[in-house]
Design an enzyme around this catalytic site. Structure first.
Site, PDB file in Angstrom:
ATOM      1  N   LEU A 109       0.833  -1.210   0.000  1.00 53.04           N
ATOM      2  CA  LEU A 109       0.000   0.000   0.000  1.00 53.04           C
ATOM      3  C   LEU A 109       0.862   1.253   0.000  1.00 53.04           C
ATOM      4  O   LEU A 109       0.595   2.205  -0.741  1.00 53.04           O
ATOM      5  CB  LEU A 109      -0.931   0.006   1.212  1.00 53.04           C
ATOM      6  CG  LEU A 109      -1.792   1.268   1.367  1.00 53.04           C
ATOM      7  CD1 LEU A 109      -2.790   1.388   0.229  1.00 53.04           C
ATOM      8  CD2 LEU A 109      -2.522   1.270   2.708  1.00 53.04           C
ATOM      9  N   HIS A 151     -17.301   0.500   1.205  1.00 57.52           N
ATOM     10  CA  HIS A 151     -17.408   1.337   0.012  1.00 57.52           C
ATOM     11  C   HIS A 151     -18.860   1.521  -0.451  1.00 57.52           C
ATOM     12  O   HIS A 151     -19.316   2.650  -0.688  1.00 57.52           O
ATOM     13  CB  HIS A 151     -16.599   0.739  -1.137  1.00 57.52           C
ATOM     14  CG  HIS A 151     -15.166   0.466  -0.800  1.00 57.52           C
ATOM     15  ND1 HIS A 151     -14.421   1.303   0.001  1.00 57.52           N
ATOM     16  CD2 HIS A 151     -14.332  -0.543  -1.167  1.00 57.52           C
ATOM     17  CE1 HIS A 151     -13.194   0.814   0.119  1.00 57.52           C
ATOM     18  NE2 HIS A 151     -13.119  -0.300  -0.572  1.00 57.52           N
TER      19      HIS A 151
END
Length: 489
Positions: A20, A241
């Site tokens: 990440l 999300h």
């Protein structure tokens, strides 16, 4: 606000050697530096288990941002420092605090510290508590904690994690990142709704038939199989999300465009979601798992043939569902959601289908008419498409569908900020609007837990959709029984 547009802070990245950080965090910080959104009064401290040096980290940063295009790359990477770290050893935190104090003196930073947890979630609570107990957060400036998903595995684990973190940080210091909230067109939902007189009065159950949210990926689980086996599509995508997009689409207009008011309205939506009883899960939700197929003509394996996946895995790689919001504005309007891996294309979009006009004079054999649709394209294209009906060319009074397009990222000269770039800058400025509040996280987990528990008890899932398709047939049936269909546009 302008005086604070170049915030001064030390950014501490836990998990600095991980994927990440390399793919998202370093490039995002670099763009902020290039664009003048952070000046010279900043430093980044990467911490990790590897015995790296400062130069090792700086070289990694250069590689991650394609540094050949930036003649000032050495100036930028000189702000990066590496600190070998053991998250369970209080001495590591004490040494980190000494380094931070030195860097704050060097770069004239007023004791502002941002702690970014880009690592395994089982260490989140330990890190937060030890940062406080060893005095790393005891500064004259601000301290903020950025947490990546997953925030828990279910509601009880999320509550336990939140309790641990709240022992060290207050709610207004905690920034639970959801990178979808950093996407330009997700942030544009509020503007489309509340800044346009042609939409705002129509945004109710009087005029909207249904709303569809699709977030499809053509990739499989890739190198995330170990995580995905414990998560599945429901926890990985729906709980965060997709629930956030539902809240933004359905919320009431906030009194003001500030963090507290926007979050308050989103929480009201999540509270109004109709709970799914365990004996109703099959009526409202569909799960799937991809089997072998082709993506763009290239053969791809079934999920159970992927590395680090159990051959008898019951993990869902696809979810479709019907959500109902029991409030005055949305009673009777279904929100259909679907998300999955190894689907036909990578695409996230929202389709708002408006109701038909009573006794439309133009419906007939000669007319090929569709309902009015507003499509909000989230990714990869960013923009809006409005589908209308208009007269065909020629003498007869026949109608045909037309569309009006706006593409926000089609101009090559326009440098659209990446989601992480926007969110990191927001955190540095202390703007938590596009981060999830604990109440939102808890309500989302509360909704999905009954679904995940039902599926966990029923281990009959087998691969039921071909890679390269748009999901299992049962997903289509979910809408067909309501007289509707997915808009694949």
């Amino acid at each position: 606000m302008k005086t604070n547009q170049q915030p001064k802070a030390v950014i501490v990245i836990f998990g600095a050697t991980g994927d990440l950080a390399k793919r998202k965090l370093y490039p995002s910080i670099h763009r902020l530096y290039q664009n003048g959104q952070i000046g010279e009064e900043f430093a980044v401290v990467g911490v990790g288990r590897r015995p790296w040096s400062n130069e090792d980290l700086r070289q990694t940063v250069k590689t991650s941002i394609s540094s050949s295009a930036d003649k000032h790359i050495d100036d930028f990477t000189s702000h990066f420092y590496y600190h070998p770290f053991d998250v369970t050893n209080p001495g590591s935190y004490q040494e980190l605090n000494v380094l931070l104090n030195q860097l704050e003196d060097t770069y004239q930073i007023p004791n502002n510290r941002m702690f970014y947890l880009a690592m395994a979630p089982e260490f989140f609570g330990t890190i937060a508590k030890t940062l406080k107990s060893e005095g790393v957060t005891a500064t004259t400036g601000w301290s903020r904690l950025v947490i990546e998903k997953p925030f828990g595995h279910d509601l009880p684990s999320a509550q336990a994690l939140n309790k641990e973190i709240r022992e060290a940080f207050t709610e207004d210091q905690i920034y639970r990142i959801d990178h979808y909230l950093g996407k330009q067109m997700v942030q544009n939902i509020e503007v489309i709704r509340f800044a346009n007189a042609i939409f705002e009065p129509l945004w109710t159950n009087r005029y909207i038939s249904n709303i569809q949210i699709t977030s499809s990926e053509s990739l499989g689980v890739e190198d995330r199989a170990r995580y995905y086996e414990k998560s599945g599509a429901l926890r990985d995508m729906v709980q965060n999300h997709i629930m956030q997009m539902v809240a933004l689409l359905a919320m009431e207009p906030p009194i003001k465009l500030n963090t507290e008011e926007i979050r308050s309205e989103k929480v009201k939506v999540l509270r109004a979601l109709r709970p799914i009883a365990k004996d109703e899960v099959d009526e409202y939700f569909v799960r799937g798992q991809y089997h072998a197929g082709e993506i763009d003509g290239v053969p791809v394996p079934a999920y159970t043939d992927e590395d680090n996946v159990a051959p008898d895995s019951n993990t869902e790689t696809f979810v479709a569902g019907k959500l109902l919001i029991d409030n005055f504005r949305w009673a009777g309007v279904p929100f259909y959601i679907r998300t999955g891996k190894r689907m036909k294309e990578k695409s996230t979009k929202i389709v708002v289908q408006f109701k038909d006009i009573p006794m439309n004079l133009y419906y007939g054999n000669e007319n090929n008419m569709n309902p009015n649709l507003l499509v909000i394209h989230i990714q990869p294209d960013e923009g809006i498409t409005l589908y209308l009906n208009a007269k065909k060319l020629g003498g007869a009074a026949h109608a045909q569908p037309i569309k009006l397009d706006y593409c926000s990222n089609c101009n090559d000269e326009l440098n659209t900020p990446e989601a992480y770039e926007k969110l990191i800058h927001d955190c540095l400025l202390g703007d938590a609007t596009n981060f999830a509040h604990w109440d939102e996280v808890a309500l989302s987990w509360s909704f999905v837990d009954s679904i995940s528990e039902t599926w966990a008890a029923n281990k009959t899932l087998s691969p039921n959709y071909e890679s390269g398709s748009m999901g299992p047939k049962e997903s289509d049936d979910l809408l067909v029984k309501d007289g509707l269909h997915w808009w694949n546009i």
